[in-house]
Enzyme design. Structure first.
Site, PDB file in Angstrom:
ATOM      1  N   HIS A 208       0.817  -1.207   0.000  1.00  0.00           N
ATOM      2  CA  HIS A 208       0.000   0.000   0.000  1.00  0.00           C
ATOM      3  C   HIS A 208       0.857   1.266   0.000  1.00  0.00           C
ATOM      4  O   HIS A 208       0.494   2.266  -0.623  1.00  0.00           O
ATOM      5  CB  HIS A 208      -0.921  -0.012   1.225  1.00  0.00           C
TER       6      HIS A 208
ATOM      7  N   SER B 201      -8.044   4.597  -3.183  1.00  0.00           N
ATOM      8  CA  SER B 201      -8.931   3.520  -2.739  1.00  0.00           C
ATOM      9  C   SER B 201      -9.020   3.443  -1.221  1.00  0.00           C
ATOM     10  O   SER B 201      -8.095   3.819  -0.506  1.00  0.00           O
ATOM     11  CB  SER B 201      -8.425   2.179  -3.277  1.00  0.00           C
ATOM     12  N   HIS B 202     -10.159   2.947  -0.753  1.00  0.00           N
ATOM     13  CA  HIS B 202     -10.330   2.561   0.643  1.00  0.00           C
ATOM     14  C   HIS B 202     -11.149   1.283   0.669  1.00  0.00           C
ATOM     15  O   HIS B 202     -12.185   1.184   1.322  1.00  0.00           O
ATOM     16  CB  HIS B 202     -10.992   3.684   1.446  1.00  0.00           C
ATOM     17  N   ASN B 203     -10.650   0.285  -0.065  1.00  0.00           N
ATOM     18  CA  ASN B 203     -11.414  -0.923  -0.334  1.00  0.00           C
ATOM     19  C   ASN B 203     -11.546  -1.845   0.875  1.00  0.00           C
ATOM     20  O   ASN B 203     -12.649  -2.184   1.304  1.00  0.00           O
ATOM     21  CB  ASN B 203     -10.774  -1.699  -1.493  1.00  0.00           C
TER      22      ASN B 203
ATOM     23  N   SER C 150      -5.269   7.299  13.012  1.00  0.00           N
ATOM     24  CA  SER C 150      -6.294   8.247  13.434  1.00  0.00           C
ATOM     25  C   SER C 150      -6.396   9.357  12.388  1.00  0.00           C
ATOM     26  O   SER C 150      -5.391   9.786  11.819  1.00  0.00           O
ATOM     27  CB  SER C 150      -5.948   8.849  14.794  1.00  0.00           C
TER      28      SER C 150
ATOM     29  N   SER D 208      -4.134  -0.391  -5.725  1.00  0.00           N
ATOM     30  CA  SER D 208      -4.729  -1.242  -4.693  1.00  0.00           C
ATOM     31  C   SER D 208      -4.661  -2.678  -5.180  1.00  0.00           C
ATOM     32  O   SER D 208      -5.407  -3.068  -6.086  1.00  0.00           O
ATOM     33  CB  SER D 208      -6.180  -0.832  -4.421  1.00  0.00           C
TER      34      SER D 208
END
Length: 724
Positions: A52, A97-99, A316, A533
């Protein structure tokens, strides 16, 4: 906050594997350090060397993409790409992406995906003005799909709406290949002065490193490593690696950051995204050729007894890291205190190539910084080409209206009103064209200019023929911008694939990038930012290759956009020739359940010629859409239905109506303009023919017809019927 004593676990082969590091990579770490790493150091290497963050399987091929052009101010390598739009202004944009997080925790995964991409934009000094999203889900009947659709759409809307940025376009698709691994690709664009762009490279020895924004907690620890691995039956154990977002804090962070930038106090700045404090500090130091020393006792935290490992790997949200002009510390601190956000000097830049982490008065990590980023592993993974698709064979006779009903009654091609209504599409007051057929348009406030946005890919094409599928993704994005009257400027890519350690998956990646590169070059749409990704697999089954292309175009004057109201009696003109290609078509997929044949060939010379013709003759064109999924029939229905009228196509035959040949547009024009365009087409040497007429209350496809009202009810109601 002072640390509490703790003991590190022993470094074992199982612990190394749990951090996503291979035995060879761990041996390389031992060689670099000359000793065994501490637990914190192991975590830092894991974060920076995972897929990533390091792009270790893709860097070789990403370098082949075209990234330069006279319009490009900043290409790949920064938080976002920057493109000149004239008059001293620039558009700043990226897709990411945030798959994996969205599959594990749909609402927060999607929400923090939006938050992260917005930070990438305003970290560059740009105020976000538009957002898009490209969403891929499993089959509608799959037991998890409904939950994912609701959670993701609500997360996207919840964050974007509260932050206050309009969602102007995107995609939603459904296919069995995403049953175990949905895709959430988030796009954001902002506007900035071209001479006031902020970069992440640190400079100057002994300058303060400043922590900005929200406090650090344990949410998201290990998120980047999780995003670089396949899913299996331990998926629920990964829920704590998903971050939690707060859009109202992010809004304050944006305002404080932009105000801070105006003071001249910022030397360099970096969003804390994947791998949090680790990645942001390492990237700033590496790009500037400097080392970084951090004292974690100064980091604002919201949980007790956090370890150095947790603080360095926490993801966070709503946090930034900055190198500060020390002479302006008081000015900078006052800005963040005004916005009720943390401002803490947590370290300094150093001349040595070291990344030194101190916690509780002890050195928890001391690493050569350059080995973590620019010297991270790089692999030339073996790959094989996708075998040529078998010929399509005979297609049974399909009634035209039955075929159209299958398309508009499917989750893939019905109207997305239920989704769009959950997004604020008009906040900021500059949305000119709302999400629709070909993306959205926003005005550049205070100028006559406008920007058009689109997001496109056809995964079934890429799977059948990665080269042509890669070309087609760019070509469709190009056509969608052209259809709005926009001159395409540049692209961002979000390359979603399965496990790159499988040669057939790596082959999809290599050939798709080849096609993307060819199309970006031919159409003058360089890639200026993006995201890879990989490992989008569950229990060994990968997604269809989905290299999403986000694209931006410029309309020099809003009066030049193509967005007129179609009037009854207007002529339907087809630019680009009659349909002939049914392989991998939407009709076969939705009506017959077939995934057969080859993807359509993409003639990039024709794409360019036909796009130029549209722009050169836009004054004669009332409305326009490109032909893609569903061919002429779906394009004509969608264009007419959006205006509340019927359409008659004097065309018959399944291939002519539903073929998905590329480089084609459907135009709505007056009779006089039709004549003028036919003459212009003859002079330009492009194929342009009359195929029908708009108006009435019926939809007629050759000899087959149905009332518009009946079809519109299917088209407008199907998505809510399935998911609401």
């Amino acid at each position: 906050m002072a640390s509490t004593p703790h003991s590190d676990p022993a470094i074992t082969p199982d612990l190394i594997a749990a951090h996503g590091l291979s035995a060879d990579e761990y041996d390389r770490i031992l060689e670099i350090m000359g000793r065994e790493p501490t637990f914190t150091e192991l975590g830092i290497f894991s974060a920076m060397w995972n897929e990533h963050c390091s792009y270790k399987s893709s860097k070789k091929w990403l370098r082949t993409l075209p990234v330069d052009g006279p319009q490009v101010i900043c290409g790949p390598g920064e938080n976002a790409g920057v493109v000149d739009i004239g008059d001293g202004q620039a558009v700043v944009f990226k897709m990411e992406s945030h798959n994996h997080p969205s599959y594990i925790e749909p609402y927060q995964g999607a929400a923090t995906g939006v938050g992260g991409i917005l930070r990438d934009v305003f970290t560059m000094g740009a105020r976000p003005v538009a957002a898009m999203n490209a969403l891929s889900f499993g089959e509608p009947a799959h037991p998890k799909t409904r939950q994912l659709v609701h959670g993701v759409v609500e997360g996207v809307g919840g964050y974007g709406n509260c932050f206050g940025v309009p969602t102007v376009g995107g995609e939603v698709r459904f296919d069995a290949s995403y049953n175990g691994n949905c895709l959430v690709n988030a796009f954001a664009a902002g506007l900035a002065d071209a001479d006031a762009i902020f970069y992440s490279a640190a400079s100057g020895v002994g300058r303060p490193v400043v922590y900005l924004g929200a406090k650090t907690g344990r949410d998201g620890v290990g998120g980047a490593t999780m995003a670089s691995a396949e899913f299996d039956d331990t998926i629920e154990e990964k829920r704590p690696t998903v971050q939690v977002g707060d859009p109202f804090t992010e809004k304050r962070l944006m305002e404080a950051t932009l105000e801070l930038m105006a003071t001249g106090a910022v030397v360099s700045i970096q969003d804390m995204g994947a791998a949090g404090l680790t990645c942001s500090a390492v990237e700033m130091g590496d790009k500037g050729g400097l080392g970084i020393r951090l004292d974690l006792d100064r980091v604002p935290v919201r949980e007790v007894a956090m370890t150095a490992y947790e603080m360095m790997l926490s993801e966070s949200q709503e946090r930034m890291l900055m190198v500060l002009d020390s002479a302006k510390e008081d000015v900078a601190r006052a800005v963040f205190e005004k916005w009720d956000l943390d401002f803490a000097i947590v370290g300094e830049t150093i001349a040595e190539d070291r990344f030194v982490i101190v916690h509780g008065g002890e050195v928890r990590a001391d690493l050569p910084l350059s080995t973590l980023a620019s010297s991270a592993p790089e692999y030339d993974r073996p790959w094989v080409e996708t075998p040529p698709a078998a010929p399509l064979g005979d297609v049974p006779a399909i009634d035209a209206m039955a075929g159209l009903r299958s398309l508009i009654g499917s989750a893939n091609y019905c109207a997305r009103d239920w989704v769009v209504e959950q997004y604020d599409t008009q906040v900021m007051g500059d949305s000119v064209v709302l999400p629709g057929l070909d993306g959205g348009v926003i005005r550049v406030h205070g100028t006559p200019k406008a920007l058009a946005f689109t997001s496109d890919v056809t995964p079934r094409y890429v799977k059948a023929n990665p080269l042509q599928g890669g070309r087609q993704a760019v070509a469709e994005a190009y056509r969608n911008l052209i259809a709005k009257g926009a001159r395409p400027l540049a692209t961002t890519d979000n390359l979603n694939f399965g496990n790159p350690e499988k040669p057939e998956i790596m082959g999809q990646f290599v050939k798709a990038l080849e096609g993307i590169g060819e199309a970006c070059t031919a159409l003058d749409m360089p890639i200026v930012s993006g995201n890879v990704s990989l490992y989008n697999e569950t229990d060994g089954t990968g997604i269809d290759p989905t290299p999403t292309i986000g694209a931006v175009g410029l309309i020099e004057d809003l009066d030049d956009r193509i967005a007129g109201a179609i009037q009854p009696g207007m002529i339907a003109l087809l630019l680009g020739g009659e349909g002939t290609h049914l392989g991998q078509s939407a009709l076969l997929a939705e009506h017959l359940g077939w995934r057969s044949g080859d993807a359509p060939a993409v003639d990039l010379t024709a794409e360019r010629a036909h796009g130029d013709f549209i722009l050169d003759n836009r004054a004669w064109i009332t409305a326009c859409t490109d032909l893609s999924d569903g061919g002429l029939a779906l394009a004509a229905f969608s264009l007419a239905e959006a205006q509340g009228m019927g359409v008659t196509l004097d065309v018959s035959g399944t291939e002519a109506l539903f073929g998905e040949d590329q480089a084609r547009y459907l135009l709505a024009v007056t009779f006089d303009c039709a004549e003028a365009l036919m003459v212009a087409a003859g002079q330009a040497g492009v194929p342009l023919v009359m195929v029908g007429q708009f108006g009435g209350d019926m939809v007629k496809l050759g000899a087959s017809s149905a009332p518009l009202a009946e079809l519109s009810n299917i088209y407008r109601g199907r998505f809510a019927e399935i998911f609401a």
